[in-house]
Design a protein around this motif. Structure first.
Motif, PDB file in Angstrom:
ATOM      1  N   GLU A  19       0.827  -1.198   0.000  1.00 10.44           N
ATOM      2  CA  GLU A  19       0.000   0.000   0.000  1.00 10.44           C
ATOM      3  C   GLU A  19       0.871   1.261   0.000  1.00 10.44           C
ATOM      4  OE1 GLU A  19      -2.624  -2.191  -0.822  1.00 10.44           O
ATOM      5  OE2 GLU A  19      -3.676  -0.414  -0.103  1.00 10.44           O
ATOM      6  N   LYS A  48       1.926   2.132  -3.396  1.00  7.24           N
ATOM      7  CA  LYS A  48       0.977   2.803  -4.303  1.00  7.24           C
ATOM      8  C   LYS A  48       1.040   4.310  -4.162  1.00  7.24           C
ATOM      9  CE  LYS A  48      -2.184  -1.087  -4.340  1.00  7.24           C
ATOM     10  NZ  LYS A  48      -3.454  -1.566  -3.779  1.00  7.24           N
ATOM     11  N   TYR A  59       4.093   5.298  -6.118  1.00  8.54           N
ATOM     12  CA  TYR A  59       3.806   5.243  -7.558  1.00  8.54           C
ATOM     13  C   TYR A  59       2.966   6.449  -7.980  1.00  8.54           C
ATOM     14  CZ  TYR A  59       5.584   0.481  -8.359  1.00  8.54           C
ATOM     15  OH  TYR A  59       6.384  -0.624  -8.504  1.00  8.54           O
ATOM     16  N   ARG A  60       2.019   6.801  -7.141  1.00  7.36           N
ATOM     17  CA  ARG A  60       1.200   7.982  -7.472  1.00  7.36           C
ATOM     18  C   ARG A  60       2.084   9.218  -7.602  1.00  7.36           C
ATOM     19  NH1 ARG A  60      -3.819   8.007  -3.217  1.00  7.36           N
ATOM     20  NH2 ARG A  60      -4.869   6.120  -3.927  1.00  7.36           N
ATOM     21  N   PHE A  89       9.662   5.940  -8.722  1.00  7.18           N
ATOM     22  CA  PHE A  89       9.188   4.699  -9.328  1.00  7.18           C
ATOM     23  C   PHE A  89       9.984   3.506  -8.802  1.00  7.18           C
ATOM     24  CE2 PHE A  89       7.575   1.945 -12.595  1.00  7.18           C
ATOM     25  CZ  PHE A  89       6.378   2.529 -12.953  1.00  7.18           C
ATOM     26  N   TYR A  90      11.295   3.667  -8.794  1.00 12.14           N
ATOM     27  CA  TYR A  90      12.170   2.572  -8.352  1.00 12.14           C
ATOM     28  C   TYR A  90      11.904   2.218  -6.889  1.00 12.14           C
ATOM     29  CZ  TYR A  90      16.521   0.193  -7.045  1.00 12.14           C
ATOM     30  OH  TYR A  90      17.448  -0.704  -6.572  1.00 12.14           O
ATOM     31  N   HIS A  91      11.867   3.237  -6.044  1.00 13.75           N
ATOM     32  CA  HIS A  91      11.707   2.961  -4.622  1.00 13.75           C
ATOM     33  C   HIS A  91      10.290   2.504  -4.281  1.00 13.75           C
ATOM     34  CE1 HIS A  91      15.627   5.000  -4.369  1.00 13.75           C
ATOM     35  NE2 HIS A  91      15.801   4.135  -3.403  1.00 13.75           N
ATOM     36  N   GLY A  98       8.748   0.400  -5.903  1.00 12.63           N
ATOM     37  CA  GLY A  98       8.852  -1.044  -6.101  1.00 12.63           C
ATOM     38  C   GLY A  98       9.535  -1.775  -4.953  1.00 12.63           C
ATOM     39  N   TRP A  99      10.358  -1.072  -4.204  1.00 13.51           N
ATOM     40  CA  TRP A  99      11.021  -1.726  -3.066  1.00 13.51           C
ATOM     41  C   TRP A  99      10.100  -1.842  -1.854  1.00 13.51           C
ATOM     42  CZ3 TRP A  99      14.616  -5.006  -2.927  1.00 13.51           C
ATOM     43  CH2 TRP A  99      15.785  -4.892  -3.667  1.00 13.51           C
ATOM     44  N   ASP A 153       7.384  -3.040  -1.036  1.00 14.59           N
ATOM     45  CA  ASP A 153       6.815  -4.345  -0.662  1.00 14.59           C
ATOM     46  C   ASP A 153       7.793  -5.495  -0.921  1.00 14.59           C
ATOM     47  OD1 ASP A 153       6.748  -4.246  -3.401  1.00 14.59           O
ATOM     48  OD2 ASP A 153       4.567  -4.345  -3.581  1.00 14.59           O
ATOM     49  N   LYS A 154       9.094  -5.169  -1.012  1.00  8.84           N
ATOM     50  CA  LYS A 154      10.087  -6.215  -1.280  1.00  8.84           C
ATOM     51  C   LYS A 154      11.282  -6.085  -0.347  1.00  8.84           C
ATOM     52  CE  LYS A 154       8.827  -6.088  -6.177  1.00  8.84           C
ATOM     53  NZ  LYS A 154       7.857  -4.972  -6.078  1.00  8.84           N
ATOM     54  N   TYR A 207      13.897  -8.594   0.555  1.00  2.00           N
ATOM     55  CA  TYR A 207      14.925  -8.984  -0.415  1.00  2.00           C
ATOM     56  C   TYR A 207      16.098  -8.005  -0.451  1.00  2.00           C
ATOM     57  CZ  TYR A 207      11.548 -12.326  -2.232  1.00  2.00           C
ATOM     58  OH  TYR A 207      10.674 -13.379  -2.357  1.00  2.00           O
ATOM     59  N   GLY A 212      19.885   2.295  -5.266  1.00  2.00           N
ATOM     60  CA  GLY A 212      20.195   0.870  -5.322  1.00  2.00           C
ATOM     61  C   GLY A 212      19.815   0.159  -4.040  1.00  2.00           C
ATOM     62  N   ARG A 213      20.224  -1.091  -3.960  1.00  2.00           N
ATOM     63  CA  ARG A 213      19.927  -1.897  -2.777  1.00  2.00           C
ATOM     64  C   ARG A 213      20.684  -1.335  -1.577  1.00  2.00           C
ATOM     65  NH1 ARG A 213      21.304  -7.217  -1.182  1.00  2.00           N
ATOM     66  NH2 ARG A 213      22.880  -7.429  -2.808  1.00  2.00           N
TER      67      ARG A 213
END
Lengths: 326, 287, 482
Positions: C85, C88, C91-92, C132-134, C136-137, C139-140, C143, C470-471
């Protein structure tokens, strides 16, 4: 422009050793600085973002029209077709007498006479020669092809290099062929038809090869270097033209001899043409911003230039119905 | 008088276009209660062949895009799917006979799944790639690359199941030829309409509808297919025969699960890594 | 038919200012709302014209406290929200940045003085990419390499510089939020406008109040923020001097810190370099963003055998740089960000003259109003010169030469800084040899000044610690969970 022959030019004398053998020529060409593809393409793209507006745009469009080598190189070309094209070259926009003529009409050698009848000395006639477009014929045939076109009155000869020989590393063979064709451009009165050497950069593939081919042709005495035949994709591109412009710039620095550049094929819009002019302006400088030193090999480009020219004059967009299809 | 509705023709999705089957055949699709819903195109081996050709053609461009760009495209699919939420809920209710609430949950999960995978596009290499400290003056780097064209036998879950198998394949740069669920093929074609309007290049995902047992063997034996996902194969005998056929060119095979997974669970990385190659680059270090 | 060559003058191509609506005055963005600050309001000016753009609130200690409290309140729910969440929202934000990209670019150029082509083609696209990149992180995070259940740190105090106002904001806010932290960010006093527009973007994205708070002010506000006892994390980009002061001020606390500080990067050109691209890289390295770049290639180390040729090419190329109106789409080099910075550039350049280096600058007409400095190179510079050691942070390049790779390494590393370095050669193994030995956090080979959200950025030695992007960048905002 005065004809330039290698041996008569002091700046080139220093390079006599370079062309003494295939080994020395190869060593020289491979000793030229490399071209980094990513960097070259980024530079070309960056120049492509220049915003050319209002008065600058009008100037650029006018200039671009005078630089067009209006071209038809089809198996289906007829005397009627090339005569129509020749008329267009003289008066690109029949409704506007202030519109300048193009630089030249570019046709196959057998049609030179037809064009000459129409344009006389008002616009140059360029003929493709040397077994265009593939360049696959014996040297004798290529030279005969050239002499034939010159005899028919061609002002300019667009020859193709032997890409097979170039890619096989037979640089001296390519060099000798250019020298021989240049000699075949000589007229009875001692003057020369202007020589353009076509690399077919789409077949040379790498920018390193384009830079080497440029230096090879310039050392051999060409007047112009030209990207493409228009028969192979990709034809002219901005990065390829960038590498060639850097070569003629460096060559003049080194030898004092100025060589022209002609991107050909694939340039269809005024926007594209203006990007090339920006590149000339910023890479070689304004010395090259004349039809003597820069040309566009194109056919459909001319009508787009005319449409944009009309748009600037009238303030409204024009349509293809208002320009002649030749 | 009640308005007579206009009904949609369901076709295949190949190379970004929606052709009918080259055979001209179709088959009846029924709803959860066995009533007629629509005729779906019945794909043949020639349609499968065309779909593989389309997927192969799309592969260099799609795999050559930046990971960032692929991520944005997959995210765009999620955006467009979200705007069609009601339509998908209605379709799932009709074809599966579930409640609107349950269907809504699955549509939401499908959108979220796409978003989850969109984020992986530019991260998977950072998680499964690595530098290797080899014992010598060499730079040594291993990075994942897409394997190529992947054939997919889609699971029965008409939306979430389908998204859950297709998204991990394409987000890393593979292209896919999907045999839609035989019982619920219509949602797959509606999803194709979403993909066709989401900046996804034609040919990256191709969807065939028809009898799995007829179409899948042609994909399993196709020598220009690099991998096959048997997610939706429920017949053990068929699964084995497809795996045997796949061995002819050593396709990477993702075997059928013992039973349909709970698609609501967050997937494991294997859904992506099963269709990735590892490439290791050596380069000397010296003046 | 010989024709005369004519000059091809580019007509002005100004980007329209109509797209941006600058208010007369701006408040602080705290708990999702704009509120007045209680300090002494200050003005933000356009460095290209010196016109006043807007009056900006100054946050005093009480305002700082309010902002930190808002962030602390928001942290409870934001950190517990499922990562999918949180993603999102990010992303917005990424999408709104893309949608309003031209507006952001224009405002950035007006407030900062950088050319529109740069804010449009570099800064703003990377800002969107960073979110955008972050996103995606978010909820990951399991990893990220920090264990199965990494946890956010809490409230992050973030203080950013004026050279890339919006981009530095993105580098700070995107990873912090993705990891579940909330932030109080202070933009530089000369460039607050895009951060305040970003606050509006947070509102458009319906970001929960308090997750992002933006307070404006000068050094004192920044100090108060960093010193606030309820701050868990400090992230600072700016000068090494201030960075050291921050490190001292948080000593003995539990605050974690990331510091991105100064640099004096060597851009090393070998004799087998792709020469035309190397020239472009040198130009990008030092004249990009008027040289206001911490990782700028401000020391050119060129192999002696090609030094003369390279400098000729460099000067010729520099002569085509277009300096002037930042909003003109053809401008390559814009205005110096402030009168204060211009003064420092002038002073250090005069030191260069006094120490015996040879100055060459582009001949160009500079505007009479605003802050301007022509692209300049100093040749005959030695390691002992101050212009070879101190960060000028302007369009001034110091040129040194070397004979062997070992000498290049030695000179490149002979600095307290270690942010970045450049290597130009056609030989792959030499690139890796140099990269192995250069004590710098980023090494660019046959390119320069490249940034990407997936690629960690940060320095060795006095260029700071911690990485962004980056990671590795996630580690700055997470701790191992139970």
């Amino acid at each position: 422009m005065p004809p330039t022959v290698p041996t008569e030019t002091p700046g080139l004398a220093a390079y006599a050793d370079v062309t003494a053998s295939n080994t020395t020529l190869r060593r020289f060409l491979h000793g030229l600085p490399g071209v980094d593809q990513v960097g070259a393409e980024a530079r070309a793209a960056s120049l492509g973002t220049r915003s050319i507006k209002t008065t600058a745009k009008a100037h650029a469009i006018e200039l671009a029209i005078t630089m067009v080598d209006l071209t038809t190189l089809e198996g289906q070309d007829t005397p009627g077709k090339v005569r129509a094209l020749a008329s267009k070259a003289l008066r690109p926009d029949p409704s506007d007498p202030t519109c300048p003529s193009v630089a030249a009409v570019c046709v196959y050698g057998d049609l030179v006479g037809e064009v000459k009848q129409i344009v006389g000395d008002r616009v140059n006639v360029a003929a493709v020669a040397t077994a265009f477009p593939s360049g696959r014929a014996s040297l004798e045939v290529k030279l005969a092809d050239t002499r034939d076109a010159v005899a028919a009155g061609a002002d300019e000869i667009d020859m193709v290099i032997d890409r097979g020989a170039f890619l096989a590393g037979h640089y001296l063979q390519v060099f000798d062929e250019i020298v021989a064709v240049k000699e075949a451009c000589r007229r009875a009165d001692g003057s020369h038809a202007h020589l353009k050497v076509i690399f077919e950069t789409g077949e040379l593939q790498t920018y390193d090869n384009v830079r080497r081919a440029s230096w090879l042709a310039m050392l051999a005495g060409t007047d112009f270097i030209k990207t493409s035949t228009g028969k192979v994709q990709p034809a002219a591109t901005l990065p390829v033209t960038l590498v060639m412009l850097e070569a003629v710039r460096d060559f003049r620095e080194a030898t004092g001899v100025q060589i022209g550049v002609k991107p050909a094929g694939g340039i269809r819009t005024s926007k594209d043409a203006i990007k090339y002019l920006v590149m000339v302006n910023e890479v070689t400088g304004p010395d090259w911003l004349t039809p003597d030193w820069f040309r566009f090999g194109a056919s459909t480009l001319l009508n787009d230039l005319l449409m944009q020219r009309t748009k600037l004059a009238t303030g409204r967009y024009s349509g293809p119905d208002y320009f002649t299809l030749d | 008088m009640a308005r007579v509705d206009v009904r949609k023709t369901y076709k295949l999705y190949i190379g970004g276009a929606f052709p009918r089957s080259e055979s001209g055949h179709s088959f009846e699709v029924l709803d959860a209660k066995g009533r007629f819903l629509a005729n779906a195109a019945r794909a043949t081996r020639k349609d499968a062949r065309d779909a593989v050709a389309a997927a192969r053609k799309a592969f260099p461009g799609w795999s050559g895009r930046t990971a960032y760009n692929r991520g944005q495209v997959v995210y765009r699919i999620a955006e467009v799917l979200e705007t069609r939420r009601d339509q998908f809920v209605a379709e799932l209710v009709r074809s599966e006979g579930t409640s609107a609430a349950k269907a809504g949950k699955y549509v939401d999960a499908a959108v979220d799944r796409l978003v989850w995978y969109a984020g992986w596009a530019d991260k998977i290499a950072q998680v499964v790639g690595n530098q290797n400290p080899v014992a010598g003056p060499y730079f040594n780097l291993t990075s994942p690359e897409p394997t190529g064209v992947v054939a997919v036998v889609a699971p029965a879950g008409p939306l979430l199941g389908l998204v859950s198998v297709v998204a991990p394949i394409i987000v890393t740069g593979n292209t896919a030829v999907v045999v839609a669920s035989q019982t619920h093929p219509l949602t797959a074609i509606t999803l194709a309409e979403v993909m066709a309007t989401s900046d996804l290049p034609g040919g990256v995902v191709n969807i065939l509808t028809g009898p799995t047992a007829e179409i899948a063997p042609w994909l399993a034996s196709h020598m220009d297919v690099n991998a096959i996902d048997l997610a939706g194969v429920t017949d053990a005998e068929l699964a084995t025969s497809l795996e045997v056929a796949a061995a002819d060119n050593l396709k990477r095979v993702r075997r059928a699960p013992a039973s349909e997974p709970d698609w609501l669970e967050t997937p494991a990385l294997a859904a992506m890594t099963d269709f990735l190659e590892s490439k290791t680059v050596w380069h000397p270090i010296g003046v | 038919m010989p024709t005369q060559s004519t000059t091809f003058d580019y007509a002005p191509a100004p980007e329209s200012r109509a797209l941006v609506d600058i208010k007369a005055s701006y408040g602080l963005f705290i708990d999702g709302e704009f509120v007045d600050g209680h300090g002494d309001a200050f003005k933000s000016i356009n460095p290209a014209t010196e016109e006043t753009l807007a009056e900006i609130s100054e946050a005093d200690d009480a305002d700082v406290d309010r902002a930190v409290k808002a962030a602390r309140r928001a942290f409870r729910s934001w950190s517990r929200m499922p990562g999918s969440e949180r993603a999102k929202y990010l992303y917005r934000i990424a999408r709104i940045v893309q949608e309003r990209s031209r507006e952001l670019a224009i405002l950035e150029s007006i407030d900062n003085g950088k050319p529109i082509k740069e804010s449009r083609d570099v800064d703003v696209p990377i800002v969107a990419a960073h979110f955008f990149y972050h996103a995606g992180w978010a909820d990951k995070l399991e990893y990220a390499g920090l264990g199965a259940n990494p946890q956010p740190l809490g409230v992050a105090a973030q203080v950013i510089p004026w050279n890339f106002p919006l981009l530095m904001l993105a580098w700070k806010i995107a990873p912090a939020l993705a990891c579940g932290n909330t932030v109080v960010l202070k933009p530089a006093e000369t460039t607050p406008l895009t951060a305040l527009l970003f606050a509006e973007i947070c509102q458009q994205a319906d970001l929960p109040p308090g997750v992002v708070n933006i307070i404006t002010g000068a050094g004192g506000t920044g100090q108060a923020l960093i010193a606030h006892p309820d701050v868990d994390k400090v992230a600072f980009t700016g000068s090494t001097e201030v960075g050291k002061a921050i490190a001292r001020s948080i000593a003995g606390t539990d605050k974690k810190a990331t510091l991105e500080l100064g640099g004096k990067a060597a851009n090393i050109v070998f004799d087998d370099a792709p020469i035309d691209q190397a020239v472009e890289g040198i130009v990008d390295g030092i004249f990009f963003n008027q040289g206001h770049v911490c990782c700028a290639g401000s020391r050119l180390l060129v192999q002696e055998s090609i030094a003369d040729d390279l400098l000729d090419r460099l000067k010729r190329r520099m002569s085509t740089l277009r300096i002037g109106d930042p909003l003109d789409k053809n401008t390559d080099v814009g205005a110096i960000n402030s009168g204060e910075q211009l003064k420092r550039i002038r002073e250090l350049s005069e030191v260069g003259d006094a120490e015996g280096a040879e100055r060459w600058e582009v001949a160009c007409d500079l505007p009479t109003k605003g802050f301007w400095f022509p692209p300049t190179i100093f040749t005959g510079v030695s390691q002992a010169h101050r212009i070879a050691r101190e960060e000028i942070f302007g369009p001034v390049l110091s040129v040194l030469t070397f004979r062997t790779p070992a000498e290049a390494v030695e000179k490149a590393n002979n600095t307290p800084y270690g942010l970045s370095a450049g290597v130009w050669t056609d030989k792959g193994s030499r690139i890796l040899f140099m990269a192995d030995r250069l004590r710098a956090g980023v090494v660019w080979a046959n390119t320069f000044n490249k940034f990407d959200p997936t690629s960690p950025f940060g320095g060795y030695k006095e260029s700071g610690y911690g990485r962004e992007g980056g990671r590795q960048g996630l580690a700055s905002y997470l701790k191992a969970g139970a």
